[in-house]
Design an enzyme around this catalytic site. Structure first.
Site, PDB file in Angstrom:
ATOM      1  N   ASP A  13      -0.399  53.911  38.210  1.00 60.40           N
ATOM      2  CA  ASP A  13      -1.565  53.826  37.323  1.00 60.40           C
ATOM      3  C   ASP A  13      -1.845  52.417  36.821  1.00 60.40           C
ATOM      4  O   ASP A  13      -2.318  52.221  35.702  1.00 60.40           O
ATOM      5  CB  ASP A  13      -1.393  54.790  36.119  1.00 60.40           C
ATOM      6  CG  ASP A  13      -1.123  56.209  36.574  1.00 60.40           C
ATOM      7  OD1 ASP A  13      -1.717  56.618  37.583  1.00 60.40           O
ATOM      8  OD2 ASP A  13      -0.309  56.894  35.925  1.00 60.40           O
ATOM      9  N   GLY A  40      -3.743  59.378  41.505  1.00 58.04           N
ATOM     10  CA  GLY A  40      -5.045  59.517  40.873  1.00 58.04           C
ATOM     11  C   GLY A  40      -5.596  58.121  40.697  1.00 58.04           C
ATOM     12  O   GLY A  40      -5.069  57.353  39.901  1.00 58.04           O
ATOM     13  N   THR A 300      -2.769  64.618  36.079  1.00 53.19           N
ATOM     14  CA  THR A 300      -2.271  65.756  35.298  1.00 53.19           C
ATOM     15  C   THR A 300      -2.746  65.744  33.843  1.00 53.19           C
ATOM     16  O   THR A 300      -2.515  66.714  33.122  1.00 53.19           O
ATOM     17  CB  THR A 300      -0.728  65.760  35.291  1.00 53.19           C
ATOM     18  OG1 THR A 300      -0.275  64.504  34.770  1.00 53.19           O
ATOM     19  CG2 THR A 300      -0.168  65.938  36.692  1.00 53.19           C
TER      20      THR A 300
HETATM   21  P1  GDP Z   1      -4.224  53.704  39.751  1.00 56.22           P
HETATM   22  O1  GDP Z   1      -3.525  55.009  39.922  1.00 56.22           O
HETATM   23  O2  GDP Z   1      -3.308  52.550  39.895  1.00 56.22           O
HETATM   24  O3  GDP Z   1      -5.436  53.578  40.623  1.00 56.22           O
HETATM   25  O4  GDP Z   1      -4.735  53.682  38.235  1.00 56.22           O
HETATM   26  P2  GDP Z   1      -5.474  54.875  37.417  1.00 56.22           P
HETATM   27  O5  GDP Z   1      -6.867  54.984  37.870  1.00 56.22           O
HETATM   28  O6  GDP Z   1      -4.623  56.102  37.441  1.00 56.22           O
HETATM   29  O7  GDP Z   1      -5.350  54.336  35.928  1.00 56.22           O
HETATM   30  C1  GDP Z   1      -5.880  53.094  35.554  1.00 56.22           C
HETATM   31  C2  GDP Z   1      -6.907  53.315  34.434  1.00 56.22           C
HETATM   32  O8  GDP Z   1      -7.213  52.072  33.865  1.00 56.22           O
HETATM   33  C3  GDP Z   1      -8.215  53.884  34.908  1.00 56.22           C
HETATM   34  O9  GDP Z   1      -8.752  54.684  33.893  1.00 56.22           O
HETATM   35  C4  GDP Z   1      -9.080  52.646  35.134  1.00 56.22           C
HETATM   36  O10 GDP Z   1     -10.463  52.906  35.027  1.00 56.22           O
HETATM   37  C5  GDP Z   1      -8.612  51.772  34.009  1.00 56.22           C
HETATM   38  N1  GDP Z   1      -8.664  50.317  34.250  1.00 56.22           N
HETATM   39  C6  GDP Z   1      -8.382  49.612  35.379  1.00 56.22           C
HETATM   40  N2  GDP Z   1      -8.426  48.288  35.154  1.00 56.22           N
HETATM   41  C7  GDP Z   1      -8.745  48.143  33.835  1.00 56.22           C
HETATM   42  C8  GDP Z   1      -8.914  46.993  32.985  1.00 56.22           C
HETATM   43  O11 GDP Z   1      -8.758  45.854  33.378  1.00 56.22           O
HETATM   44  N3  GDP Z   1      -9.215  47.272  31.673  1.00 56.22           N
HETATM   45  C9  GDP Z   1      -9.363  48.535  31.192  1.00 56.22           C
HETATM   46  N4  GDP Z   1      -9.648  48.685  29.911  1.00 56.22           N
HETATM   47  N5  GDP Z   1      -9.214  49.618  31.970  1.00 56.22           N
HETATM   48  C10 GDP Z   1      -8.901  49.421  33.269  1.00 56.22           C
HETATM   49  P1  IMO Z   2      -0.893  56.650  41.267  1.00 52.46           P
HETATM   50  O1  IMO Z   2      -1.182  56.404  42.722  1.00 52.46           O
HETATM   51  C1  IMO Z   2       1.964  57.648  38.143  1.00 52.46           C
HETATM   52  C2  IMO Z   2       5.290  60.258  39.243  1.00 52.46           C
HETATM   53  C3  IMO Z   2       5.308  61.601  38.528  1.00 52.46           C
HETATM   54  C4  IMO Z   2       6.805  61.833  38.434  1.00 52.46           C
HETATM   55  C5  IMO Z   2       7.303  61.269  39.773  1.00 52.46           C
HETATM   56  C6  IMO Z   2       7.507  62.326  40.845  1.00 52.46           C
HETATM   57  O2  IMO Z   2      -2.021  57.253  40.523  1.00 52.46           O
HETATM   58  O3  IMO Z   2      -0.338  55.429  40.619  1.00 52.46           O
HETATM   59  P2  IMO Z   2       5.809  63.688  42.380  1.00 52.46           P
HETATM   60  O4  IMO Z   2       4.731  64.664  41.999  1.00 52.46           O
HETATM   61  O5  IMO Z   2       5.335  62.518  43.142  1.00 52.46           O
HETATM   62  O6  IMO Z   2       6.984  64.355  43.037  1.00 52.46           O
HETATM   63  O7  IMO Z   2       6.375  63.164  40.947  1.00 52.46           O
HETATM   64  O8  IMO Z   2       6.333  60.350  40.208  1.00 52.46           O
HETATM   65  N1  IMO Z   2       4.036  59.936  39.962  1.00 52.46           N
HETATM   66  C7  IMO Z   2       3.102  59.110  39.494  1.00 52.46           C
HETATM   67  N2  IMO Z   2       3.028  58.452  38.310  1.00 52.46           N
HETATM   68  N3  IMO Z   2       1.018  57.442  39.087  1.00 52.46           N
HETATM   69  C8  IMO Z   2       1.087  58.077  40.286  1.00 52.46           C
HETATM   70  O9  IMO Z   2       0.243  57.796  41.296  1.00 52.46           O
HETATM   71  C9  IMO Z   2       2.151  58.972  40.519  1.00 52.46           C
HETATM   72  N4  IMO Z   2       2.524  59.752  41.552  1.00 52.46           N
HETATM   73  C10 IMO Z   2       3.672  60.323  41.208  1.00 52.46           C
HETATM   74  O10 IMO Z   2       4.690  61.524  37.261  1.00 52.46           O
HETATM   75  O11 IMO Z   2       7.334  61.027  37.428  1.00 52.46           O
HETATM   76 MG    MG Z   3      -3.207  56.800  38.906  1.00 53.84          MG
END
Ligand code: GDP
Ligand code: IMO
Ligand code: MG
Length: 424
Positions: A13, A40, A300
Protein backbone atom coordinates in the site's frame (compact mmCIF):
# COMPACT_ATOMS: atom_id res chain seq x y z
CA UNK A 1 15.34 -2.46 -24.20
CA UNK A 2 13.46 -0.35 -21.72
CA UNK A 3 11.63 -2.49 -19.25
CA UNK A 4 11.14 -1.23 -15.71
CA UNK A 5 9.78 -2.75 -12.53
CA UNK A 6 7.81 -1.01 -9.80
CA UNK A 7 8.00 -2.77 -6.40
CA UNK A 8 6.76 -2.06 -2.90
CA UNK A 9 9.55 -1.51 -0.38
CA UNK A 10 7.61 -1.74 2.88
CA UNK A 11 4.54 -3.85 3.82
CA UNK A 12 2.35 -2.90 0.85
CA UNK A 13 0.00 0.00 0.00
CA UNK A 14 2.88 2.38 -0.69
CA UNK A 15 0.95 3.90 -3.59
CA UNK A 16 2.33 1.58 -6.28
CA UNK A 17 -0.92 1.93 -8.25
CA UNK A 18 -0.45 5.68 -8.52
CA UNK A 19 3.22 5.44 -9.57
CA UNK A 20 2.42 2.73 -12.12
CA UNK A 21 -0.43 4.78 -13.53
CA UNK A 22 1.93 7.76 -13.92
CA UNK A 23 4.71 5.75 -15.59
CA UNK A 24 2.17 3.76 -17.63
CA UNK A 25 1.36 6.95 -19.52
CA UNK A 26 4.76 6.41 -21.17
CA UNK A 27 4.49 2.59 -21.42
CA UNK A 28 3.22 0.35 -24.20
CA UNK A 29 2.80 -2.70 -21.98
CA UNK A 30 2.02 -3.16 -18.25
CA UNK A 31 2.41 -6.60 -16.66
CA UNK A 32 1.34 -8.12 -13.31
CA UNK A 33 3.47 -11.15 -12.47
CA UNK A 34 2.59 -12.36 -8.96
CA UNK A 35 0.01 -12.18 -6.20
CA UNK A 36 -3.71 -12.06 -6.74
CA UNK A 37 -6.72 -10.10 -5.58
CA UNK A 38 -5.08 -9.65 -2.19
CA UNK A 39 -3.62 -6.54 -3.87
CA UNK A 40 -5.56 -3.29 -3.92
CA UNK A 41 -4.13 -0.57 -6.14
CA UNK A 42 -5.75 2.86 -6.21
CA UNK A 43 -5.56 5.17 -9.18
CA UNK A 44 -7.04 8.67 -8.94
CA UNK A 45 -7.52 10.49 -12.20
CA UNK A 46 -9.54 13.66 -12.82
CA UNK A 47 -11.47 13.23 -9.58
CA UNK A 48 -12.35 9.60 -10.36
CA UNK A 49 -11.03 6.81 -8.12
CA UNK A 50 -10.38 3.31 -9.45
CA UNK A 51 -9.56 0.45 -7.07
CA UNK A 52 -7.93 -2.41 -8.94
CA UNK A 53 -7.12 -5.84 -7.54
CA UNK A 54 -6.14 -8.01 -10.49
CA UNK A 55 -6.28 -5.94 -13.66
CA UNK A 56 -3.04 -3.95 -14.16
CA UNK A 57 -3.19 -0.24 -13.36
CA UNK A 58 -2.26 0.62 -16.96
CA UNK A 59 -5.80 -0.29 -18.08
CA UNK A 60 -6.96 3.33 -17.89
CA UNK A 61 -4.83 4.15 -20.95
CA UNK A 62 -6.59 3.15 -24.17
CA UNK A 63 -3.50 1.97 -26.01
CA UNK A 64 -1.62 0.22 -23.21
CA UNK A 65 -1.46 -3.56 -23.38
CA UNK A 66 -2.27 -4.97 -19.91
CA UNK A 67 -1.00 -8.45 -19.15
CA UNK A 68 -1.46 -10.94 -16.34
CA UNK A 69 1.51 -13.28 -16.14
CA UNK A 70 1.87 -16.96 -15.25
CA UNK A 71 2.87 -16.21 -11.64
CA UNK A 72 -0.44 -14.55 -10.74
CA UNK A 73 -3.23 -16.43 -8.93
CA UNK A 74 -6.53 -15.30 -10.36
CA UNK A 75 -9.96 -15.28 -8.76
CA UNK A 76 -12.25 -15.40 -11.83
CA UNK A 77 -15.29 -14.17 -9.91
CA UNK A 78 -13.51 -11.03 -8.72
CA UNK A 79 -11.85 -10.69 -12.08
CA UNK A 80 -15.16 -10.65 -13.94
CA UNK A 81 -16.48 -8.20 -11.33
CA UNK A 82 -13.54 -5.92 -12.03
CA UNK A 83 -14.10 -6.26 -15.79
CA UNK A 84 -17.75 -5.22 -15.34
CA UNK A 85 -16.78 -2.30 -13.11
CA UNK A 86 -14.28 -0.99 -15.66
CA UNK A 87 -16.52 -1.52 -18.69
CA UNK A 88 -19.37 0.14 -16.79
CA UNK A 89 -17.14 3.19 -16.40
CA UNK A 90 -16.26 3.25 -20.07
CA UNK A 91 -12.80 1.63 -19.84
CA UNK A 92 -11.99 -0.67 -22.76
CA UNK A 93 -10.65 -4.15 -22.02
CA UNK A 94 -9.54 -4.89 -25.57
CA UNK A 95 -5.89 -4.75 -24.53
CA UNK A 96 -6.15 -7.25 -21.68
CA UNK A 97 -4.38 -10.66 -21.82
CA UNK A 98 -4.03 -13.51 -19.29
CA UNK A 99 -1.38 -16.20 -19.41
CA UNK A 100 -2.90 -19.71 -19.71
CA UNK A 101 -0.50 -20.85 -16.99
CA UNK A 102 -1.88 -18.49 -14.33
CA UNK A 103 -3.47 -20.44 -11.48
CA UNK A 104 -7.10 -20.02 -10.54
CA UNK A 105 -8.24 -19.25 -6.99
CA UNK A 106 -11.17 -21.56 -6.30
CA UNK A 107 -13.88 -21.26 -3.61
CA UNK A 108 -12.21 -24.04 -1.55
CA UNK A 109 -9.05 -21.94 -1.39
CA UNK A 110 -11.01 -19.07 0.11
CA UNK A 111 -12.75 -21.44 2.53
CA UNK A 112 -9.42 -23.01 3.58
CA UNK A 113 -7.78 -19.58 4.01
CA UNK A 114 -10.49 -18.64 6.53
CA UNK A 115 -10.45 -22.01 8.30
CA UNK A 116 -6.67 -22.18 8.69
CA UNK A 117 -6.57 -18.61 10.02
CA UNK A 118 -9.23 -19.54 12.57
CA UNK A 119 -7.28 -22.67 13.50
CA UNK A 120 -4.14 -20.57 14.16
CA UNK A 121 -6.06 -18.56 16.76
CA UNK A 122 -3.89 -15.80 18.20
CA UNK A 123 -1.04 -16.83 15.91
CA UNK A 124 -3.06 -15.95 12.80
CA UNK A 125 -1.30 -14.16 9.94
CA UNK A 126 -4.11 -11.70 9.28
CA UNK A 127 -4.44 -12.70 5.62
CA UNK A 128 -6.83 -10.98 3.25
CA UNK A 129 -8.84 -14.24 3.21
CA UNK A 130 -8.80 -14.26 -0.58
CA UNK A 131 -7.47 -17.84 -0.77
CA UNK A 132 -4.02 -16.72 -1.88
CA UNK A 133 -1.92 -19.06 0.32
CA UNK A 134 -4.04 -22.18 -0.42
CA UNK A 135 -4.00 -21.42 -4.19
CA UNK A 136 -0.18 -21.19 -4.21
CA UNK A 137 -0.03 -24.36 -2.07
CA UNK A 138 -1.93 -26.26 -4.80
CA UNK A 139 0.30 -24.78 -7.48
CA UNK A 140 3.39 -26.12 -5.72
CA UNK A 141 1.66 -29.39 -4.84
CA UNK A 142 1.00 -29.66 -8.59
CA UNK A 143 -2.76 -30.07 -8.34
CA UNK A 144 -3.78 -26.51 -9.24
CA UNK A 145 -6.31 -25.43 -11.86
CA UNK A 146 -4.98 -22.96 -14.42
CA UNK A 147 -6.54 -20.36 -16.72
CA UNK A 148 -6.20 -22.79 -19.65
CA UNK A 149 -8.23 -25.40 -17.73
CA UNK A 150 -10.90 -22.86 -16.79
CA UNK A 151 -11.63 -22.01 -20.43
CA UNK A 152 -11.92 -25.68 -21.46
CA UNK A 153 -15.15 -26.83 -19.74
CA UNK A 154 -14.43 -30.58 -19.88
CA UNK A 155 -10.89 -30.29 -18.54
CA UNK A 156 -12.11 -27.84 -15.92
CA UNK A 157 -14.98 -30.05 -14.71
CA UNK A 158 -12.70 -33.06 -14.38
CA UNK A 159 -9.97 -31.18 -12.48
CA UNK A 160 -12.47 -29.35 -10.29
CA UNK A 161 -14.15 -32.64 -9.34
CA UNK A 162 -10.94 -34.43 -8.38
CA UNK A 163 -9.31 -31.49 -6.53
CA UNK A 164 -12.61 -30.31 -5.06
CA UNK A 165 -13.30 -33.72 -3.53
CA UNK A 166 -9.91 -33.78 -1.83
CA UNK A 167 -10.32 -30.19 -0.59
CA UNK A 168 -13.78 -30.97 0.78
CA UNK A 169 -12.28 -33.85 2.76
CA UNK A 170 -9.81 -31.41 4.32
CA UNK A 171 -12.50 -28.78 4.93
CA UNK A 172 -14.88 -31.20 6.63
CA UNK A 173 -12.64 -33.82 8.25
CA UNK A 174 -9.67 -31.68 9.33
CA UNK A 175 -11.40 -28.37 10.08
CA UNK A 176 -15.00 -29.49 10.62
CA UNK A 177 -16.20 -26.95 8.04
CA UNK A 178 -19.02 -27.11 5.48
CA UNK A 179 -18.19 -28.74 2.12
CA UNK A 180 -18.17 -26.68 -1.06
CA UNK A 181 -20.89 -27.59 -3.60
CA UNK A 182 -18.55 -28.72 -6.37
CA UNK A 183 -21.17 -29.09 -9.12
CA UNK A 184 -22.51 -25.59 -8.43
CA UNK A 185 -18.94 -24.24 -8.55
CA UNK A 186 -18.34 -25.98 -11.89
CA UNK A 187 -21.50 -24.41 -13.34
CA UNK A 188 -20.67 -20.91 -12.03
CA UNK A 189 -16.97 -20.96 -12.93
CA UNK A 190 -17.57 -22.38 -16.42
CA UNK A 191 -19.46 -19.16 -17.13
CA UNK A 192 -16.50 -17.08 -15.91
CA UNK A 193 -14.29 -19.20 -18.18
CA UNK A 194 -16.44 -18.19 -21.14
CA UNK A 195 -16.06 -14.51 -20.21
CA UNK A 196 -12.28 -14.60 -20.01
CA UNK A 197 -11.55 -17.09 -22.83
CA UNK A 198 -10.87 -14.45 -25.46
CA UNK A 199 -8.21 -12.81 -23.29
CA UNK A 200 -6.11 -15.92 -22.67
CA UNK A 201 -2.77 -15.78 -24.51
CA UNK A 202 0.91 -16.56 -23.91
CA UNK A 203 2.14 -13.51 -21.98
CA UNK A 204 5.78 -14.64 -22.02
CA UNK A 205 5.74 -14.55 -25.83
CA UNK A 206 3.89 -11.22 -25.98
CA UNK A 207 6.40 -9.53 -23.64
CA UNK A 208 9.39 -11.02 -25.43
CA UNK A 209 8.15 -9.78 -28.81
CA UNK A 210 7.21 -6.36 -27.43
CA UNK A 211 10.74 -5.99 -26.08
CA UNK A 212 12.24 -7.03 -29.44
CA UNK A 213 10.09 -4.37 -31.14
CA UNK A 214 11.54 -1.74 -28.79
CA UNK A 215 8.31 -1.21 -26.85
CA UNK A 216 8.34 0.25 -23.33
CA UNK A 217 7.40 -2.38 -20.76
CA UNK A 218 6.47 -1.89 -17.09
CA UNK A 219 6.07 -4.56 -14.48
CA UNK A 220 3.53 -3.74 -11.80
CA UNK A 221 4.56 -5.14 -8.43
CA UNK A 222 1.89 -6.20 -5.97
CA UNK A 223 2.38 -6.59 -2.22
CA UNK A 224 5.88 -5.64 -1.13
CA UNK A 225 9.38 -6.66 -0.13
CA UNK A 226 8.63 -7.22 3.56
CA UNK A 227 5.75 -9.49 2.52
CA UNK A 228 8.02 -11.65 0.33
CA UNK A 229 7.83 -15.33 1.23
CA UNK A 230 11.63 -15.53 1.72
CA UNK A 231 12.85 -11.98 2.32
CA UNK A 232 9.88 -10.67 4.29
CA UNK A 233 8.87 -11.06 7.93
CA UNK A 234 8.11 -14.78 7.60
CA UNK A 235 5.60 -16.24 8.49
CA UNK A 236 3.74 -12.89 8.42
CA UNK A 237 4.07 -12.64 4.67
CA UNK A 238 2.18 -13.46 1.50
CA UNK A 239 2.78 -16.65 -0.51
CA UNK A 240 4.56 -15.22 -3.55
CA UNK A 241 7.72 -13.29 -4.49
CA UNK A 242 6.88 -9.58 -4.71
CA UNK A 243 10.61 -8.84 -5.21
CA UNK A 244 11.96 -7.52 -8.50
CA UNK A 245 13.39 -10.98 -9.25
CA UNK A 246 9.87 -12.44 -8.98
CA UNK A 247 8.96 -10.58 -12.16
CA UNK A 248 11.19 -12.80 -14.31
CA UNK A 249 9.76 -16.14 -13.20
CA UNK A 250 6.26 -14.72 -12.88
CA UNK A 251 6.25 -13.51 -16.49
CA UNK A 252 8.67 -15.84 -18.24
CA UNK A 253 11.38 -13.36 -19.24
CA UNK A 254 15.11 -13.07 -18.63
CA UNK A 255 16.62 -10.55 -16.18
CA UNK A 256 18.61 -8.80 -18.93
CA UNK A 257 15.38 -7.24 -20.17
CA UNK A 258 15.19 -5.00 -17.09
CA UNK A 259 16.69 -1.51 -17.13
CA UNK A 260 15.14 0.23 -14.18
CA UNK A 261 13.82 -0.94 -10.80
CA UNK A 262 11.74 1.62 -8.95
CA UNK A 263 10.95 1.05 -5.29
CA UNK A 264 7.87 2.74 -3.85
CA UNK A 265 7.73 3.78 -0.18
CA UNK A 266 5.53 6.01 1.92
CA UNK A 267 7.10 8.91 3.81
CA UNK A 268 6.15 6.88 6.90
CA UNK A 269 5.31 3.17 7.32
CA UNK A 270 2.05 1.21 7.38
CA UNK A 271 1.12 -2.43 7.67
CA UNK A 272 -2.18 -4.36 7.48
CA UNK A 273 -2.36 -7.79 9.03
CA UNK A 274 -0.25 -9.11 11.85
CA UNK A 275 3.49 -9.42 12.33
CA UNK A 276 6.39 -7.32 13.59
CA UNK A 277 6.51 -3.57 12.95
CA UNK A 278 9.45 -1.99 14.84
CA UNK A 279 8.49 1.66 14.29
CA UNK A 280 4.76 1.22 14.96
CA UNK A 281 3.03 4.14 16.71
CA UNK A 282 0.25 2.89 18.94
CA UNK A 283 -0.62 6.40 20.12
CA UNK A 284 -2.25 9.67 19.04
CA UNK A 285 0.41 10.40 16.43
CA UNK A 286 -0.25 6.98 14.87
CA UNK A 287 -4.00 7.71 14.85
CA UNK A 288 -3.38 11.14 13.32
CA UNK A 289 -1.34 9.62 10.47
CA UNK A 290 -4.03 6.95 9.91
CA UNK A 291 -6.82 9.50 9.72
CA UNK A 292 -4.94 12.12 7.70
CA UNK A 293 -3.59 9.52 5.29
CA UNK A 294 -6.87 7.58 4.98
CA UNK A 295 -4.98 4.48 6.03
CA UNK A 296 -7.67 1.84 5.62
CA UNK A 297 -7.10 -1.23 3.44
CA UNK A 298 -8.10 -0.96 -0.23
CA UNK A 299 -8.99 -4.68 -0.31
CA UNK A 300 -10.35 -5.47 3.15
CA UNK A 301 -11.09 -2.02 4.61
CA UNK A 302 -9.08 -2.91 7.75
CA UNK A 303 -7.41 0.04 9.55
CA UNK A 304 -3.72 0.05 8.66
CA UNK A 305 -1.16 0.08 11.47
CA UNK A 306 1.01 3.20 11.21
CA UNK A 307 4.54 4.15 12.23
CA UNK A 308 7.65 6.21 11.47
CA UNK A 309 9.75 5.75 8.34
CA UNK A 310 12.08 2.80 8.88
CA UNK A 311 15.27 3.23 6.84
CA UNK A 312 16.47 -0.25 7.91
CA UNK A 313 13.66 -1.96 6.01
CA UNK A 314 13.91 0.32 2.97
CA UNK A 315 17.71 -0.29 2.83
CA UNK A 316 16.90 -4.02 2.91
CA UNK A 317 14.57 -3.41 -0.05
CA UNK A 318 17.20 -1.42 -1.92
CA UNK A 319 19.54 -4.43 -1.61
CA UNK A 320 17.22 -7.40 -2.26
CA UNK A 321 15.51 -5.70 -5.22
CA UNK A 322 18.58 -3.97 -6.67
CA UNK A 323 16.62 -0.69 -6.74
CA UNK A 324 17.79 2.01 -9.13
CA UNK A 325 15.49 4.68 -7.68
CA UNK A 326 12.87 5.37 -5.06
CA UNK A 327 9.48 7.07 -5.18
CA UNK A 328 8.31 8.45 -1.81
CA UNK A 329 4.55 8.92 -1.56
CA UNK A 330 2.28 10.68 0.91
CA UNK A 331 4.73 13.33 2.08
CA UNK A 332 1.65 15.60 2.30
CA UNK A 333 0.17 13.35 5.03
CA UNK A 334 3.00 14.33 7.40
CA UNK A 335 2.04 18.01 7.35
CA UNK A 336 0.84 19.13 10.78
CA UNK A 337 1.86 15.89 12.51
CA UNK A 338 4.52 17.67 14.61
CA UNK A 339 8.17 16.71 14.80
CA UNK A 340 9.11 13.65 12.78
CA UNK A 341 11.33 10.67 13.47
CA UNK A 342 13.28 8.40 11.14
CA UNK A 343 14.53 5.00 12.26
CA UNK A 344 18.16 4.81 11.13
CA UNK A 345 19.25 1.50 12.74
CA UNK A 346 18.21 -1.10 15.33
CA UNK A 347 19.73 -1.56 18.76
CA UNK A 348 19.94 -5.04 20.23
CA UNK A 349 19.45 -5.73 23.96
CA UNK A 350 23.22 -6.12 24.43
CA UNK A 351 23.69 -2.57 23.07
CA UNK A 352 24.99 -3.57 19.62
CA UNK A 353 23.67 -1.34 16.83
CA UNK A 354 22.79 -3.07 13.54
CA UNK A 355 22.07 -1.52 10.18
CA UNK A 356 20.88 -4.58 8.22
CA UNK A 357 17.38 -5.98 8.66
CA UNK A 358 17.60 -9.23 10.67
CA UNK A 359 16.81 -12.36 8.62
CA UNK A 360 14.52 -14.01 11.20
CA UNK A 361 11.86 -12.77 13.61
CA UNK A 362 13.63 -14.20 16.64
CA UNK A 363 16.50 -11.77 15.99
CA UNK A 364 14.16 -8.92 15.15
CA UNK A 365 12.39 -9.40 18.49
CA UNK A 366 15.69 -8.50 20.17
CA UNK A 367 15.83 -5.10 18.40
CA UNK A 368 14.45 -1.66 19.06
CA UNK A 369 14.59 1.27 16.65
CA UNK A 370 17.24 3.97 16.88
CA UNK A 371 15.65 7.31 15.92
CA UNK A 372 16.80 10.58 14.48
CA UNK A 373 14.54 13.59 15.15
CA UNK A 374 13.35 15.94 12.44
CA UNK A 375 11.62 19.28 12.48
CA UNK A 376 8.08 18.82 11.13
CA UNK A 377 6.15 21.13 8.79
CA UNK A 378 2.65 22.61 8.73
CA UNK A 379 2.39 23.95 5.19
CA UNK A 380 -0.02 22.46 2.67
CA UNK A 381 2.37 20.97 0.11
CA UNK A 382 -0.25 19.34 -2.10
CA UNK A 383 0.11 21.96 -4.86
CA UNK A 384 3.91 22.01 -5.03
CA UNK A 385 5.27 21.14 -8.46
CA UNK A 386 9.01 21.27 -7.82
CA UNK A 387 11.32 20.08 -5.05
CA UNK A 388 12.47 23.66 -4.41
CA UNK A 389 8.88 24.71 -3.66
CA UNK A 390 8.72 22.34 -0.67
CA UNK A 391 9.38 23.82 2.80
CA UNK A 392 13.07 23.58 3.75
CA UNK A 393 12.36 21.03 6.54
CA UNK A 394 10.56 18.83 4.01
CA UNK A 395 13.50 19.03 1.62
CA UNK A 396 15.90 18.07 4.43
CA UNK A 397 13.67 15.12 5.40
CA UNK A 398 13.72 13.77 1.83
CA UNK A 399 17.48 14.34 1.47
CA UNK A 400 18.10 12.47 4.72
CA UNK A 401 15.86 9.55 3.62
CA UNK A 402 17.84 9.40 0.39
CA UNK A 403 21.13 9.31 2.30
CA UNK A 404 19.96 6.67 4.78
CA UNK A 405 18.42 4.41 2.14
CA UNK A 406 21.38 4.71 -0.20
CA UNK A 407 19.16 5.26 -3.24
CA UNK A 408 18.14 8.25 -5.34
CA UNK A 409 14.65 9.58 -4.57
CA UNK A 410 13.39 10.38 -8.05
CA UNK A 411 9.70 10.99 -7.33
CA UNK A 412 7.81 12.51 -4.39
CA UNK A 413 4.05 12.07 -4.03
CA UNK A 414 2.18 15.01 -2.52
CA UNK A 415 -1.41 13.90 -3.10
CA UNK A 416 -3.43 10.96 -4.44
CA UNK A 417 -4.04 12.36 -7.94
CA UNK A 418 -1.84 11.28 -10.85
CA UNK A 419 -0.79 14.92 -11.25
CA UNK A 420 0.43 15.20 -7.65
CA UNK A 421 3.97 14.06 -8.15
CA UNK A 422 7.26 15.94 -7.95
CA UNK A 423 9.91 14.50 -10.24
CA UNK A 424 13.54 15.14 -9.36
P1 GDP B 1 -0.78 0.27 -3.51
O1 GDP B 1 -1.38 -1.00 -3.02
O2 GDP B 1 0.68 0.33 -3.27
O3 GDP B 1 -1.13 0.57 -4.93
O4 GDP B 1 -1.42 1.43 -2.61
P2 GDP B 1 -2.98 1.62 -2.21
O5 GDP B 1 -3.73 2.12 -3.37
O6 GDP B 1 -3.48 0.38 -1.52
O7 GDP B 1 -2.86 2.69 -1.04
C1 GDP B 1 -2.27 3.94 -1.26
C2 GDP B 1 -3.29 5.04 -0.95
O8 GDP B 1 -2.62 6.27 -0.88
C3 GDP B 1 -4.36 5.21 -2.00
O9 GDP B 1 -5.54 5.62 -1.38
C4 GDP B 1 -3.80 6.31 -2.89
O10 GDP B 1 -4.80 7.03 -3.58
C5 GDP B 1 -3.13 7.18 -1.87
N1 GDP B 1 -1.95 7.93 -2.33
C6 GDP B 1 -0.95 7.55 -3.18
N2 GDP B 1 0.02 8.48 -3.24
C7 GDP B 1 -0.37 9.49 -2.41
C8 GDP B 1 0.23 10.74 -2.03
O11 GDP B 1 1.32 11.10 -2.43
N3 GDP B 1 -0.49 11.49 -1.12
C9 GDP B 1 -1.69 11.10 -0.62
N4 GDP B 1 -2.29 11.89 0.25
N5 GDP B 1 -2.27 9.94 -0.97
C10 GDP B 1 -1.61 9.15 -1.84
P1 IMO C 1 -0.87 -4.26 -2.26
O1 IMO C 1 -0.48 -4.76 -3.62
C1 IMO C 1 -0.85 -4.77 2.06
C2 IMO C 1 -0.79 -8.87 3.58
C3 IMO C 1 -2.02 -9.27 4.38
C4 IMO C 1 -1.40 -10.23 5.37
C5 IMO C 1 -0.34 -10.93 4.52
C6 IMO C 1 -0.79 -12.27 3.96
O2 IMO C 1 -2.17 -3.54 -2.23
O3 IMO C 1 0.24 -3.50 -1.62
P2 IMO C 1 -2.43 -12.94 1.97
O4 IMO C 1 -3.90 -12.67 1.80
O5 IMO C 1 -1.58 -12.40 0.90
O6 IMO C 1 -2.14 -14.38 2.26
O7 IMO C 1 -2.06 -12.16 3.35
O8 IMO C 1 -0.04 -10.07 3.45
N1 IMO C 1 -1.06 -8.34 2.22
C7 IMO C 1 -1.04 -7.05 1.90
N2 IMO C 1 -0.86 -5.96 2.69
N3 IMO C 1 -0.98 -4.62 0.72
C8 IMO C 1 -1.15 -5.71 -0.08
O9 IMO C 1 -1.14 -5.61 -1.42
C9 IMO C 1 -1.20 -6.98 0.51
N4 IMO C 1 -1.36 -8.24 0.04
C10 IMO C 1 -1.25 -9.05 1.08
O10 IMO C 1 -2.62 -8.15 5.00
O11 IMO C 1 -0.72 -9.50 6.35
MG1 MG D 1 -2.87 -1.67 -1.73
Amino acid sequence: MSASIVVGTQWGDEGKGKIIDIIASRADVVVRSQGGNNAGHTVVSGGQTYKLHLIPSGILYKNTLCLIGAGVVMDPKDFVGEMDMLEGRGVSLDNLRIDPRAHITMPWHIELDGLSEKFRGNADIGTTKRGIGPAYMDKYERCGIRAYDLIHPEIFAEKARSTGMLKNKIITEVYGGKPVDIEAVIREYTEYGKRIAKYVDDVSVIVYNADKEGKTIMFEGAQATLLDIDFGTYPYVTSSHPLSAGVCVGTGIGPMMIRDIIGVAKAYTTRVGKGPFPTELENETGDMIRNKGGEFGTTTGRPRRTGWFDAVIVRHSVRVNGLSKLAINKLDTLSGIGDLKICTAYEKKDGTVIKDFPPVLEELADCKPVYEMFEGFNEDISRCKAFEELPKSCQRYIERLEELCGCKIAMIGNGPDRTQIIER
